[in-house]
Design a protein around this motif. Structure first.
Motif, PDB file in Angstrom:
ATOM      1  N   ASN A 763      -7.293 -23.272   8.100  1.00 51.23           N
ATOM      2  CA  ASN A 763      -6.206 -22.324   8.244  1.00 51.23           C
ATOM      3  C   ASN A 763      -6.720 -20.934   7.878  1.00 51.23           C
ATOM      4  O   ASN A 763      -7.438 -20.782   6.897  1.00 51.23           O
ATOM      5  CB  ASN A 763      -5.103 -22.735   7.262  1.00 51.23           C
ATOM      6  CG  ASN A 763      -3.742 -22.335   7.734  1.00 51.23           C
ATOM      7  OD1 ASN A 763      -3.559 -22.047   8.915  1.00 51.23           O
ATOM      8  ND2 ASN A 763      -2.790 -22.292   6.827  1.00 51.23           N
ATOM      9  N   PHE A 764      -6.323 -19.943   8.679  1.00 47.78           N
ATOM     10  CA  PHE A 764      -6.647 -18.568   8.276  1.00 47.78           C
ATOM     11  C   PHE A 764      -5.615 -18.119   7.258  1.00 47.78           C
ATOM     12  O   PHE A 764      -4.411 -18.249   7.496  1.00 47.78           O
ATOM     13  CB  PHE A 764      -6.612 -17.624   9.474  1.00 47.78           C
ATOM     14  CG  PHE A 764      -7.789 -17.783  10.385  1.00 47.78           C
ATOM     15  CD1 PHE A 764      -9.039 -17.354   9.976  1.00 47.78           C
ATOM     16  CD2 PHE A 764      -7.656 -18.369  11.631  1.00 47.78           C
ATOM     17  CE1 PHE A 764     -10.147 -17.494  10.809  1.00 47.78           C
ATOM     18  CE2 PHE A 764      -8.744 -18.523  12.461  1.00 47.78           C
ATOM     19  CZ  PHE A 764      -9.993 -18.083  12.056  1.00 47.78           C
ATOM     20  N   GLU A 765      -6.080 -17.591   6.140  1.00 53.29           N
ATOM     21  CA  GLU A 765      -5.126 -17.145   5.132  1.00 53.29           C
ATOM     22  C   GLU A 765      -5.529 -15.794   4.598  1.00 53.29           C
ATOM     23  O   GLU A 765      -6.705 -15.505   4.459  1.00 53.29           O
ATOM     24  CB  GLU A 765      -5.056 -18.166   3.983  1.00 53.29           C
ATOM     25  CG  GLU A 765      -4.318 -19.415   4.396  1.00 53.29           C
ATOM     26  CD  GLU A 765      -4.296 -20.479   3.320  1.00 53.29           C
ATOM     27  OE1 GLU A 765      -4.529 -20.153   2.149  1.00 53.29           O
ATOM     28  OE2 GLU A 765      -4.044 -21.640   3.695  1.00 53.29           O
ATOM     29  N   ASN A 772      -9.418 -15.027   5.123  1.00 52.04           N
ATOM     30  CA  ASN A 772     -10.467 -16.031   4.990  1.00 52.04           C
ATOM     31  C   ASN A 772     -10.090 -17.255   5.792  1.00 52.04           C
ATOM     32  O   ASN A 772      -8.922 -17.495   6.056  1.00 52.04           O
ATOM     33  CB  ASN A 772     -10.592 -16.485   3.530  1.00 52.04           C
ATOM     34  CG  ASN A 772     -11.195 -15.412   2.668  1.00 52.04           C
ATOM     35  OD1 ASN A 772     -12.259 -14.900   2.956  1.00 52.04           O
ATOM     36  ND2 ASN A 772     -10.472 -15.057   1.621  1.00 52.04           N
ATOM     37  N   LEU A 773     -11.103 -18.043   6.099  1.00 47.75           N
ATOM     38  CA  LEU A 773     -10.825 -19.345   6.686  1.00 47.75           C
ATOM     39  C   LEU A 773     -10.828 -20.356   5.540  1.00 47.75           C
ATOM     40  O   LEU A 773     -11.797 -20.464   4.794  1.00 47.75           O
ATOM     41  CB  LEU A 773     -11.886 -19.710   7.732  1.00 47.75           C
ATOM     42  CG  LEU A 773     -11.591 -20.987   8.506  1.00 47.75           C
ATOM     43  CD1 LEU A 773     -10.295 -20.883   9.272  1.00 47.75           C
ATOM     44  CD2 LEU A 773     -12.717 -21.313   9.466  1.00 47.75           C
ATOM     45  N   VAL A 774      -9.719 -21.042   5.398  1.00 45.11           N
ATOM     46  CA  VAL A 774      -9.557 -21.941   4.258  1.00 45.11           C
ATOM     47  C   VAL A 774      -9.533 -23.377   4.747  1.00 45.11           C
ATOM     48  O   VAL A 774      -8.897 -23.699   5.753  1.00 45.11           O
ATOM     49  CB  VAL A 774      -8.250 -21.606   3.496  1.00 45.11           C
ATOM     50  CG1 VAL A 774      -8.046 -22.564   2.336  1.00 45.11           C
ATOM     51  CG2 VAL A 774      -8.288 -20.176   3.004  1.00 45.11           C
ATOM     52  N   GLN A 775     -10.274 -24.212   4.035  1.00 45.54           N
ATOM     53  CA  GLN A 775     -10.315 -25.623   4.396  1.00 45.54           C
ATOM     54  C   GLN A 775      -9.515 -26.434   3.385  1.00 45.54           C
ATOM     55  O   GLN A 775      -9.650 -26.246   2.178  1.00 45.54           O
ATOM     56  CB  GLN A 775     -11.772 -26.090   4.386  1.00 45.54           C
ATOM     57  CG  GLN A 775     -11.906 -27.593   4.523  1.00 45.54           C
ATOM     58  CD  GLN A 775     -13.317 -28.064   4.248  1.00 45.54           C
ATOM     59  OE1 GLN A 775     -14.245 -27.777   4.995  1.00 45.54           O
ATOM     60  NE2 GLN A 775     -13.488 -28.786   3.148  1.00 45.54           N
TER      61      GLN A 775
END
Lengths: 801, 308
Positions: A763-765, A772-775
């Motif tokens: 998810n982009f947050e 950031n790209l968050v996993q």
């Protein structure tokens, strides 16, 4: 019906012509200790070097042109019986074989019954149930489907879930049969557990390609699960306690050697444990709340033997998931007491039942008539009660809304096994299923004065099929399984029909090496509408209609099978599969939409999948297990998705490795190791963002230049990125001990030993002004404990060979 | 509601179990592109907005492009260069597009190579009549708590679909007048809660309060389409209600639907993201034509008195 008699008549003629000099030996092979019928046990004559295997009901028939035979009855993990018989006429012989250890489940490691090298079929794997019980698994909850996911060609979908994606196909393309009855939703708790309780299961076979003609109705796989019949010798059972659920299985004779039963139940208890915590947490916020979730399973089976010719079976499965929330808010205002009660409940579950009658018509012809019922149902309900009390007068207002969807099937079928001589094993039969699909109805009730229901009417349909197949020994090298499956589907005055040829053949290069090839066509008349990337109980089963055509798949496969020094099996299979009329929701549609006009909300497209599967197996000895590797591609193309361009399927997985090994240290301790690696799941990620134009037909008199903009994310193509790769190591150790009149096992397991943070979704947050790209990951290092006691098996009979 | 419940529950479970980690994932960067935005019709000068795209991980503000050369062509004939006004906006001086003709826009500046887009202004379609009636409507929008009957006005809109592929959008507004200290104030309000049960409607664009559909199911025929509006939208007797029938180009149609869908699923990690339609060659954005015909009817609203 007339057709059946004609066919029967023909077979009787063939029978006479074949059997002029030949004599038939027929009967059943059972487990000595429990009386369970043995499936796929080998019956072989050492003199003529001809043999056969037992069918799903333990029946075999061997017709030979000989006066004397030396029969060898074998099944891996069991003592081989040798028996010399002088043949003077047709003879009925039943065999009881005993396991090399009476505590069979502990040491039957592997199943090598019909030799996979010699069988004509390919893409077929029998799942060793012992592996299901001894390999480590998430939260210690033994799961057949999670063991199947470790086989090459089978993918698991999202982390921890029990979805099956076979050879690039979707989760709705698996024909999951429990005692011959299709199970529509094999998931508990959003797919984290499957509905099959391994304690009640006798045999599991997965077919990925080269489907025999007796199966039909799904594109990508057949998972044939057979329940235990119930011990007809003595009362026995098993009690087990795990981290999330407890189980109890009881089986035994009602009339010894004639009638037996098995009952197996499982229930989770997270809700019971969590209830005090939820109550306490809610109490601190001033709202009385109770909430919980549980699931249960119940497997039941009764069987009765009228005679050697005639058996009756009744089996049933009931399982449900339930979620409930109840809140109670009250307050007093202006001397009026207000109370608001809200009850929400949600549930889904299956019921399957089969009534089956096996009848041996003669020594060569075996019949099986079945009536089955299968039901899947999902519901969610809301009830609001508002009470107002002023003085002694209470006014109450009640509203309730219930949504309900599901599918009901009633099937009648008849199957025959005909074994004219050792070179032919003919199966034929027919069946009809009456489907009733409920695409979703909402019932609304307001007090007693308003009651209504909204939604589409049930859709009723008839699905019929017939088949014939023959497993033919052409010569000592060449064997083929040739068949034809005919099916039809009648819905809304529209009739779809299909002719599906099935061919699978084997050529023995030498005693230890065979090559195989297969071609099959499969048709599917039901679609599963999935609104989300994860399996949800709201996913709807719907039939083909006049607008939506059946799904069709053609599969071509070749393979090579080796036996190395009688210790190892190595196989390689390559496949190419095309699929048409696949369904997907239109972009953006589906998530919260009603099923009423579902035909307008879906897109039809095609797909193709290809790849290679390597399987290296060791079935005997202290260390057993397998290493599987799959190299595969799975693509989709829809005219109205991704602008018509081809895109990878969500579970297109280039590399997939699984290692599943158990090692027996001594009679009391064995260990299990699982390691899996997979290319990350395909995912669509935005690469750019830009100003989009929000249309407003409005002129600002003060600023003519105003531009109403909105953010647009730019996605280059669907599923063009890969999440980080998935890998995980699980370890387990099982301690076995004999106790008075029984046996106990303690299993300790660790899921995700090195705490790999595997991606569940990305998810982009934006945090502190920075994107950031968050996993997100689901399951970290999780230890588990499992304890079980088996009773009713005589411990003094143990003798290890 | 049903799916929403399940989703909420899953999200709840995930927040319990899941762990969150910022990952260093390389999202390829193939440079920025020019973004063109324009909806044009046959009643006004042509206006376009130019801006610059951003990399998905870029936290900067969007930049307008103020130094571009923008040319407009009518049926492949050069017409004129548009004049820059402000904030990336460019406008034609006198030129007004005509219905039924194709227009091409070409834009470039020192940083960006030429981008272009082609679209047309569809012919406007007259509303023949609008019949109103009061009725009840049971909503079927899938929300469990909202499925109770409502008293509504039914607006039955009648028009003739010309032959060929046509795309439509209908929007409703009402005029509210009130007097304050001897002065009359007039307000135009968009009606955002249009209800419908006709299968021809492809989508309700929640951002615009408009329904959008194509003529696939009524090609070349006369159409009666009913839209329903809650009575409580209107406060006065004889409230003027303006029904606008937009004839939109295919590009307008595809863009509006996909944009709305992208916004609907945004932020839901379990939904497949939606790609927004783009008709700008070598760039991003939308260049789309439309025509509009309006029709006014009067309905009696429920008179509401506010208690101070």
């Amino acid at each position: 019906m007339r057709v059946i008699f004609v066919i029967l008549g023909l077979f009787c003629l063939v029978n006479i012509s074949f059997s002029q000099k030949n004599l038939t030996i027929s009967g059943y092979v059972t487990d000595k200790n429990s009386g369970e019928k043995m499936i796929n046990a080998s019956v072989y004559d050492a003199y003529t070097m001809k043999g056969t295997i037992t069918n799903e009901y333990g029946f075999y028939s061997l017709t030979l042109n000989a006066e004397k035979v030396k029969l060898m009855i074998s099944y891996v993990g069991y003592k081989t019986i040798e028996k010399e018989v002088e043949l003077t006429g047709n003879v009925a012989l039943n065999f009881k074989i005993s396991s090399t250890i009476d505590l069979a489940e502990v040491t039957i490691i592997g199943h090598k019954n019909e030799d996979p090298i010699k069988a004509s079929q390919m893409g077929i794997i029998e799942i060793p149930l012992q592996k299901v019980k001894s390999l480590p698994v998430l939260l210690g909850e033994k799961d057949i489907i999670k063991t199947i996911q470790l086989l090459p060609g089978v993918q698991s979908g999202s982390e921890g879930t029990s979805g099956l994606y076979v050879r690039g196909g979707g989760p709705d393309q698996n024909l999951i049969l429990l005692d011959g009855v299709p199970v529509y939703n094999a998931d508990h708790l959003f797919g984290f557990f499957s509905v099959f309780n391994p304690d009640a299961i006798k045999n599991v076979t997965l077919i990925k390609g080269g489907y025999p003609a007796r199966y039909g109705g799904r594109l990508s796989s057949v998972l044939d699960i057979r329940m235990k019949d119930g011990n007809n010798q003595q009362l026995s059972g098993e009690v087990s306690i795990g981290l999330i659920a407890s189980k109890l299985t009881l089986e035994g004779p009602i009339i010894k050697d004639k009638t037996s039963f098995i009952v197996s139940a499982r229930r989770t208890y997270v809700d019971v444990l969590a209830l005090p915590i939820i109550k306490a947490a809610a109490a601190s916020s001033g709202v009385k709340t109770s909430a919980g979730y549980y699931f249960y399973d119940l497997n039941l089976k009764l069987n009765h033997k009228f005679s050697d010719r005639s058996h009756l079976y009744l089996s049933s499965y009931i399982g449900d998931d339930r979620l409930y929330v109840k809140t109670n808010t009250d307050y007093t205002y202006d001397n009026v007491y207000f109370e608001d009660i809200m009850k929400m409940k949600m549930g889904w579950g299956n019921i399957t039942s089969a009534l089956r009658w096996n009848y041996k018509i003669n020594d060569k012809l075996f019949s099986n008539s079945t009536l089955t019922y299968s039901r899947y149902n999902f519901y969610v309900g809301n009830e609001m009660i508002n009470n107002t009390t002023e003085g002694n007068v209470t006014n109450s207002m009640e509203t309730s809304v219930v949504y309900d969807s599901g599918i009901d099937d009633v099937t009648g079928k008849i199957d025959f096994d005909y074994l004219p001589n050792p070179n032919h094993y003919i199966r034929f039969g027919m069946g009809n299923t009456y489907h009733s699909f409920n695409p979703g109805i909402t019932y609304i009730k307001y007090m007693s004065d308003f009651e209504t229901s909204i939604g589409s009417d049930n859709i009723r349909a008839n699905e019929m099929y017939s088949y014939i197949e023959d497993d033919i020994n052409i010569n000592t090298q060449l064997k083929a399984n040739v068949g034809l499956h005919l099916s039809g589907f009648y819905v809304n005055d529209k009739f779809y029909k299909s002719i599906q040829p099935r061919i699978s053949s084997r050529y023995m290069v030498n005693e230890d090496w065979s090559v195989k090839a297969a071609f099959t066509k499969m048709d599917q008349y039901v679609h599963l509408l999935t609104s989300s990337k994860i399996s949800m109980p709201t996913d709807l089963w719907l039939p083909v209609t006049d607008k939506i055509s059946p799904q069709t798949a053609y599969q071509y496969a070749v393979g090579t099978f080796h036996n190395i020094k009688n210790k190892f099996d190595f196989s390689f299979e390559a496949y190419f599969k095309t699929m048409s009329n696949l369904l997907e929701y239109k972009e953006g549609a589906g998530l919260f939409s009603q099923a009423a006009s579902w035909e307008d909300k879906v897109e039809m497209g095609k797909g193709w999948a290809y790849g290679g599967e390597f399987l290296f197996q060791k079935n005997e000895g202290r260390t057993t297990g397998w290493i599987g590797y799959t190299l595969s591609w799975s693509m989709r193309q829809f005219d109205n998705l991704n602008f018509g361009e081809t895109f990878p399927y969500r579970y297109d997985r280039r590399h997939d490795i699984s290692v599943a090994i158990t090692h027996k240290i001594n009679d009391h301790v064995d260990i299990g190791v699982v390691w899996v690696f997979g290319t990350g799941n395909a995912v669509s990620l935005a690469v750019e963002q830009y100003m989009g134009n929000q249309f407003f037909d409005y002129k600002d008199p003060y600023n003519d230049d105003y531009f109403y903009y909105t953010d647009v994310d730019y996605y280059k193509s669907r599923n063009d990125f890969r999440m980080p790769s998935y890998h995980r190591l699980d370890l387990g150790i099982n301690f076995h001990k004999e106790i008075k009149k029984g046996h106990r096992t303690l299993s300790i397991g660790i899921y995700n030993v090195y705490n790999r943070k595997n991606p569940f979704f990305l998810n982009f947050e934006n945090q502190n002004g920075h994107t950031n790209l968050v996993q997100y990951s689901l399951f970290p290092f999780i230890p588990s404990l499992y304890y079980s006691i088996k009773f009713g098996k005589k411990s003094e009979e143990i003798n290890i060979e | 509601m049903k799916s929403k419940n399940v989703l909420l529950l899953i999200l709840f479970l995930i927040t319990i179990f899941s762990c969150r980690k910022i990952i260093d994932y390389k999202i390829p960067d193939s440079g920025r592109k020019l973004v063109v935005n324009s909806f044009f019709n046959s009643e006004d000068t042509i206006k376009i907005n130019l801006s610059k795209s951003l990399h998905i991980l870029d936290d900067a503000e969007y930049e307008f492009i103020n130094d571009a050369v923008v040319s407009i062509y009518e049926d492949d004939q050069f017409v004129e260069n548009l004049t820059f006004t402000s904030n990336g906006n460019y406008t034609s001086n006198y030129f007004i597009p005509s219905q039924g003709k194709n227009y091409k826009i070409v834009a470039w500046n020192d940083d960006f190579d030429e981008v272009s887009a082609i679209d047309y202004v569809p012919n406007s379609v007259l509303i023949n009549s609008v019949d109103t009636a009061t009725t009840t409507f049971v909503s079927q929008n899938g929300t469990l708590n909202n499925t109770i009957e409502e008293n509504v006005y039914e607006f039955n809109i009648n028009f003739d679909d010309p032959s060929g592929d046509n795309y439509y959008m209908i929007k409703m507004q009402y005029i509210y007048k009130y007097q304050y200290e001897g002065e009359t104030f007039t307000y135009l309000y968009d009606i955002y809660d249009l209800k419908y049960n006709d299968v021809i409607i492809e989508k309700f664009l929640s951002n615009q309060g408009a329904v959008i559909f194509s003529d696939d199911l009524f090609e070349g025929e006369n159409l009666n389409l009913s839209l329903f509006v809650s009575k409580y939208n209107f406060y006065t007797l004889q409230t003027p209600v303006i029904i606008s029938l937009y004839s939109i180009s295919e590009a307008f149609y595809k863009y509006s639907i996909s944009l709305d869908e992208q916004q609907n699923v945004a932020g839901n990690p379990f939904a497949e993201p939606v790609q927004v339609y783009n008709n700008v060659t070598d760039g991003y954005g939308i260049f789309a034509g439309y025509s509009v015909e309006k029709f006014t009817v009067f309905v009696d609203g429920e008179e509401t008195y506010y208690i101070e």
